[in-house]
Scaffold this active site. Sequence first.
Site, PDB file in Angstrom:
ATOM      1  CE1 TYR A   1      -4.295   0.484  -0.343  1.00  0.00           C
ATOM      2  CE2 TYR A   1      -4.373  -1.460   1.041  1.00  0.00           C
ATOM      3  CZ  TYR A   1      -4.987  -0.583   0.160  1.00  0.00           C
ATOM      4  OH  TYR A   1      -6.285  -0.780  -0.209  1.00  0.00           O
TER       5      TYR A   1
ATOM      6  CD  GLU B   1      -4.833   4.956   0.519  1.00  0.00           C
ATOM      7  OE1 GLU B   1      -4.900   5.693   1.513  1.00  0.00           O
ATOM      8  OE2 GLU B   1      -5.731   4.150   0.214  1.00  0.00           O
TER       9      GLU B   1
ATOM     10  CG  ASP C   1      -7.525   9.936 -24.439  1.00  0.00           C
ATOM     11  OD1 ASP C   1      -6.495   9.256 -24.596  1.00  0.00           O
ATOM     12  OD2 ASP C   1      -8.621   9.453 -24.089  1.00  0.00           O
TER      13      ASP C   1
ATOM     14  CB  THR D   1      -4.023   3.681 -22.241  1.00  0.00           C
ATOM     15  OG1 THR D   1      -3.899   3.736 -23.658  1.00  0.00           O
ATOM     16  CG2 THR D   1      -5.458   3.958 -21.841  1.00  0.00           C
TER      17      THR D   1
ATOM     18  CE  LYS E   1      -6.253   2.062 -26.204  1.00  0.00           C
ATOM     19  NZ  LYS E   1      -6.493   2.834 -24.968  1.00  0.00           N
TER      20      LYS E   1
ATOM     21  NE  ARG F   1      -5.487  -4.312 -20.349  1.00  0.00           N
ATOM     22  CZ  ARG F   1      -5.938  -3.952 -21.554  1.00  0.00           C
ATOM     23  NH1 ARG F   1      -6.835  -2.992 -21.671  1.00  0.00           N
ATOM     24  NH2 ARG F   1      -5.524  -4.564 -22.642  1.00  0.00           N
TER      25      ARG F   1
HETATM   26  N1  DSN Z   1     -11.283   0.398 -25.835  1.00  0.00           N
HETATM   27  C1  DSN Z   1     -10.191   1.145 -26.392  1.00  0.00           C
HETATM   28  C2  DSN Z   1     -10.027   0.900 -27.847  1.00  0.00           C
HETATM   29  O1  DSN Z   1     -10.181  -0.238 -28.232  1.00  0.00           O
HETATM   30  O2  DSN Z   1      -9.711   1.797 -28.600  1.00  0.00           O
HETATM   31  C3  DSN Z   1     -10.329   2.549 -26.083  1.00  0.00           C
HETATM   32  O3  DSN Z   1     -10.378   2.675 -24.706  1.00  0.00           O
END
Ligand code: DSN
Length: 424
Positions: free
Chosen positions: A58, A60, A204, A230, A233, A239
């Site tokens: 933990y 925080e 984003d 994110t 990707k 993730r």
């Molecule tokens: N679900 C993602 C995508 O496939 O583009 C976006 O969050």
Amino acid sequence: MNSPKLLEKRLAAQDPSVFASIQKEWTREEEGLELIASENYASRAVLEAQGSILTNKYAEGYPGKRYYGGCEFVDEVETLAIQRICQLFKVEAANVQPHSGSQANMAVYLALMAAGDSLVGMSLSHGGHLTHGSPANFSGKLFKVSSYGLNPETHRLDYDQIRDLVRREKPKVLVAGASAYPRIIDFETLGQIAKESGAHFVVDMAHIAGLVAAGLHPTPIPHATYTTSTTHKTLRGPRGGIILCSQERIKAVNSLIFPGIQGGPLMHVIAAKAVAFGEALTPEFVEYQKQVIANARSLAAELMNLGFKLVTDGTENHLMLVDLTATGDGSISGKDAENWLDQAGITVNKNTIPNEKRSPFVTSGIRIGVPAITTRGMREAEMKKVAQWIHQSIETRGDAEKLKKIRREVCDLCQSFPLYSKPE
Ligand code: DSN
């Protein structure tokens, strides 16, 4: 294929049910063509960090200011992750704790807006994201949303239309970024549009973060108040989410992520982020991203040679959208194509296309991305085969025997490009 080395014998013995599911997923990932544009394969080092004992801790708070003792080593890891991501994107400050891109976006919105304030974002059905103001999402429920779409003729972002909308609505925030847009996004122009109307510009960049990191897509950083992403990707990490901004803006989002939205950070994921950001700083990562773009162009060209219609007739990034209304008599839906390709061992997702007539559960398109197959080492020669298999699979109109035959060929190719089964 052999069992994944990552799955220790202990899990198999203690919990054969969970082990069996992971084993099957491992085989699926090794033996199939992963063409979901938002997916990728994290390195073994990233997986190792994420599977580490840091899951026990933990922490925080933030490095040097925690609400728990014993944080000296997780502090090191989080500090490294912050330093590396700042170096990668040439930005002053970062929060690496968001559990997801959604939570990163939520913190940024709450830092800049109060409930009822006005937000302008790209419509989900035109390629935007749920958190950019979809009525089904917190962003659509909490804020007064006006959406921009694509130009009905060019199917590209129409900056004049966006400028008119922003002038009219005078939003607190203009958000840019897309989940299904195959072209370069002009962040400089969008930043100016926001500025002219006194709005904050939020980007984003989740889908294209790896391309931005490698200098292959214009960076939003100098133009945006906050940039979110994110990490799993094109960035090819675990993730999770991140927020990037200037030093003066970081305090507001730090206190919104914790204690505003989240409790304890996932320190094992933050360690894996640090590892992935370290990988993204290497010359190999830049070469990988160049190959992603080369593969996407090659696959798009091959698909068009085979008669498919692509939205905007091509791609400048890692993904493309096939408009199935122009295939045959137009009766094949995105859902059909996704299902048939799945049977052939090719994973894509059905996707709405501009001027969509079907529901989002059916759709008239499929979205195809190459980051994952590029990670496993495939290049232009393989893109030709991939295009042919996509074509053949759709031509089968769901014939199970024919799809099974394609699946065997797909599996053979995948076995020549092993992932985690590759000897170290
Ligand atoms: N679900 C993602 C995508 O496939 O583009 C976006 O969050």
